[in-house]
Design a protein around this motif. Structure first.
Motif, PDB file in Angstrom:
ATOM      1  N   LEU A  77     -11.953   0.264   2.187  1.00 20.38           N
ATOM      2  CA  LEU A  77     -10.831   0.991   2.504  1.00 20.38           C
ATOM      3  C   LEU A  77     -10.995   2.427   1.954  1.00 20.38           C
ATOM      4  O   LEU A  77     -11.799   2.917   0.938  1.00 20.38           O
ATOM      5  CB  LEU A  77      -9.637   0.338   2.119  1.00 20.38           C
ATOM      6  CG  LEU A  77      -9.403  -1.188   2.496  1.00 20.38           C
ATOM      7  CD1 LEU A  77      -8.283  -1.779   1.598  1.00 20.38           C
ATOM      8  CD2 LEU A  77      -9.113  -1.145   3.875  1.00 20.38           C
ATOM      9  N   LYS A  78     -10.107   3.256   2.409  1.00 23.14           N
ATOM     10  CA  LYS A  78      -9.842   4.449   1.788  1.00 23.14           C
ATOM     11  C   LYS A  78      -8.633   4.465   0.659  1.00 23.14           C
ATOM     12  O   LYS A  78      -7.900   3.534   0.952  1.00 23.14           O
ATOM     13  CB  LYS A  78      -9.484   5.475   2.962  1.00 23.14           C
ATOM     14  CG  LYS A  78     -10.589   5.752   4.030  1.00 23.14           C
ATOM     15  CD  LYS A  78     -10.072   6.749   5.099  1.00 23.14           C
ATOM     16  CE  LYS A  78     -11.257   6.828   5.938  1.00 23.14           C
ATOM     17  NZ  LYS A  78     -10.785   8.020   7.130  1.00 23.14           N
ATOM     18  N   SER A  89      -1.263  -1.163   2.313  1.00 25.58           N
ATOM     19  CA  SER A  89      -0.828  -2.227   3.245  1.00 25.58           C
ATOM     20  C   SER A  89      -2.087  -3.160   3.660  1.00 25.58           C
ATOM     21  O   SER A  89      -2.016  -4.134   3.615  1.00 25.58           O
ATOM     22  CB  SER A  89      -0.127  -1.648   4.461  1.00 25.58           C
ATOM     23  OG  SER A  89       1.010  -0.967   4.097  1.00 25.58           O
ATOM     24  N   LYS A  90      -3.097  -2.405   4.110  1.00 27.45           N
ATOM     25  CA  LYS A  90      -4.517  -2.974   4.323  1.00 27.45           C
ATOM     26  C   LYS A  90      -4.879  -3.598   3.252  1.00 27.45           C
ATOM     27  O   LYS A  90      -5.446  -5.119   3.397  1.00 27.45           O
ATOM     28  CB  LYS A  90      -5.355  -2.021   5.042  1.00 27.45           C
ATOM     29  CG  LYS A  90      -4.986  -1.442   6.344  1.00 27.45           C
ATOM     30  CD  LYS A  90      -6.224  -0.657   7.003  1.00 27.45           C
ATOM     31  CE  LYS A  90      -5.869  -0.227   8.379  1.00 27.45           C
ATOM     32  NZ  LYS A  90      -7.081   0.629   8.958  1.00 27.45           N
ATOM     33  N   ARG A 122      -5.184   9.988   1.125  1.00 28.05           N
ATOM     34  CA  ARG A 122      -4.105   9.978   2.403  1.00 28.05           C
ATOM     35  C   ARG A 122      -3.429   8.757   2.414  1.00 28.05           C
ATOM     36  O   ARG A 122      -3.543   7.693   2.899  1.00 28.05           O
ATOM     37  CB  ARG A 122      -4.899  10.151   3.643  1.00 28.05           C
ATOM     38  CG  ARG A 122      -5.600  11.502   3.573  1.00 28.05           C
ATOM     39  CD  ARG A 122      -4.606  12.599   3.619  1.00 28.05           C
ATOM     40  NE  ARG A 122      -5.328  13.956   3.757  1.00 28.05           N
ATOM     41  CZ  ARG A 122      -5.572  14.710   2.617  1.00 28.05           C
ATOM     42  NH1 ARG A 122      -5.159  14.250   1.740  1.00 28.05           N
ATOM     43  NH2 ARG A 122      -6.176  16.142   2.874  1.00 28.05           N
ATOM     44  N   PRO A 123      -2.241   8.583   1.383  1.00 31.34           N
ATOM     45  CA  PRO A 123      -1.340   7.268   1.459  1.00 31.34           C
ATOM     46  C   PRO A 123      -0.900   6.843   2.950  1.00 31.34           C
ATOM     47  O   PRO A 123      -0.319   7.626   3.676  1.00 31.34           O
ATOM     48  CB  PRO A 123      -0.369   7.565   0.467  1.00 31.34           C
ATOM     49  CG  PRO A 123      -0.192   9.114   0.545  1.00 31.34           C
ATOM     50  CD  PRO A 123      -1.607   9.693   0.868  1.00 31.34           C
ATOM     51  N   ASP A 124      -0.918   5.473   2.991  1.00 29.28           N
ATOM     52  CA  ASP A 124      -0.429   4.898   4.197  1.00 29.28           C
ATOM     53  C   ASP A 124       1.339   4.808   3.861  1.00 29.28           C
ATOM     54  O   ASP A 124       1.757   5.227   2.745  1.00 29.28           O
ATOM     55  CB  ASP A 124      -0.747   3.486   4.699  1.00 29.28           C
ATOM     56  CG  ASP A 124      -0.653   2.539   3.588  1.00 29.28           C
ATOM     57  OD1 ASP A 124       0.435   2.716   2.561  1.00 29.28           O
ATOM     58  OD2 ASP A 124      -1.306   1.499   3.331  1.00 29.28           O
ATOM     59  N   GLN A 152      -4.895   3.169   1.204  1.00 29.74           N
ATOM     60  CA  GLN A 152      -4.364   2.119   2.263  1.00 29.74           C
ATOM     61  C   GLN A 152      -3.958   0.861   1.591  1.00 29.74           C
ATOM     62  O   GLN A 152      -4.525  -0.022   1.675  1.00 29.74           O
ATOM     63  CB  GLN A 152      -5.601   1.828   3.099  1.00 29.74           C
ATOM     64  CG  GLN A 152      -6.134   3.064   4.004  1.00 29.74           C
ATOM     65  CD  GLN A 152      -7.253   2.837   4.984  1.00 29.74           C
ATOM     66  OE1 GLN A 152      -8.403   2.324   4.385  1.00 29.74           O
ATOM     67  NE2 GLN A 152      -7.079   3.128   6.125  1.00 29.74           N
TER      68      GLN A 152
END
Length: 277
Positions: free
Chosen positions: A55-56, A61-62, A90-92, A59
């Motif tokens: 993931l980045k 939620s993912k 880059r926050p979700d 992220q």
């Protein structure tokens, strides 16, 4: 007594620590799944776990969804995140909501908030040392060479200063030379702080690294290793004090051997150590 097998969700940063934790958890009979981060983690961890996902950063939620899909009951965080690079996060939406609520974004506050988010989803966050207890720093003098009188004094100064910095959630490490603080750790990390402090203080600096008062050992234990000792030698530092029982020491035997060969001192610090001086 047999240990109940569970599914452990590993949040893997960089370095060897995630691999050691994954192998330790597996050796205890647990199933391990891992999330690692592009640009921050080694994907090598994917070869020793049951399932993994890249993931980045941000992220959240993912990440939670992946753990839930795999039936994770306990979450463990292990490994380093490059903090300057972390500014590119880059926050979700879920992560952004958490960040917006925080008055400060120091390591401890941020990690504690993330830990609470997992526990709100029914996943218990545990310290990585649960699965790799052999990495905890032992107490007392670990090398043949004892600290000089000046080094003992510098260790005391460093201990008090580092604990105060930790209370403010700034850093865990300070560099001291003859009673003068020549560097404090901030976002650059321990090794860079040591290099800067020794360039300013000259040969004979002492390094002190401690567990932040009030810090949770579930999420961010101070760590040190052979690379740190080698870095100290290259800039003329002679003495390292690291808090015993609350910090992680990687490649301890090799670090002690290197220190002994180069006339350096390593001490596992406790409050009692200073009382005995």
């Amino acid at each position: 007594m047999s240990i109940k097998s569970e599914t452990i969700g590993l949040i893997a940063g960089g370095g060897q620590f995630p691999l050691l934790v994954a192998k330790g958890a597996a050796a205890q009979g647990h199933r391990v799944v891992a999330v690692f981060f592009k640009g921050h983690s080694s994907d090598e961890v994917s070869s020793v776990v049951h399932d993994s996902k890249e993931l980045k950063l941000g992220q959240l939620s993912k990440l939670i969804s992946f753990f839930q899909k795999n039936g994770v009951t306990k979450v463990v965080m292990a490994g380093t995140i490059n903090k300057p690079k972390a500014f590119d996060i880059r926050p979700d939406f879920r992560a952004a909501k958490l960040l917006f609520k925080l008055a400060t974004k120091g390591d401890d506050v941020l990690l504690r908030t993330i830990a609470n988010e997992f526990e709100a989803e029914g996943m218990q966050v545990v310290g990585p040392h649960v699965y790799a207890p052999e990495l905890l720093t032992p107490s007392g003098l670990l090398t043949r060479r004892k600290p000089t009188e000046m080094e003992s004094s510098d260790l005391s100064v460093g201990w008090k200063t580092a604990r105060e910095l930790g209370r403010l959630d700034i850093g865990q490490c300070v560099v001291v030379r003859e009673g003068v603080i020549t560097a404090v750790e901030a976002i650059e990390g321990t090794d860079a702080a040591i290099k800067r402090g020794c360039e300013l203080g000259g040969k004979g600096c002492c390094i002190v690294k401690v567990f932040k008062p009030g810090q949770e050992d579930r999420v961010d234990m101070p760590s040190i290793g052979l690379k740190t000792i080698e870095g100290m030698k290259s800039v003329g530092a002679t003495c390292l004090g690291v808090e015993a029982g609350k910090s992680l020491f990687f490649d301890l035997d090799k670090a002690i051997e290197f220190a002994n060969k180069n006339g350096m001192t390593i001490i596992g610090l406790t409050p009692e150590w200073f009382e005995d001086k």
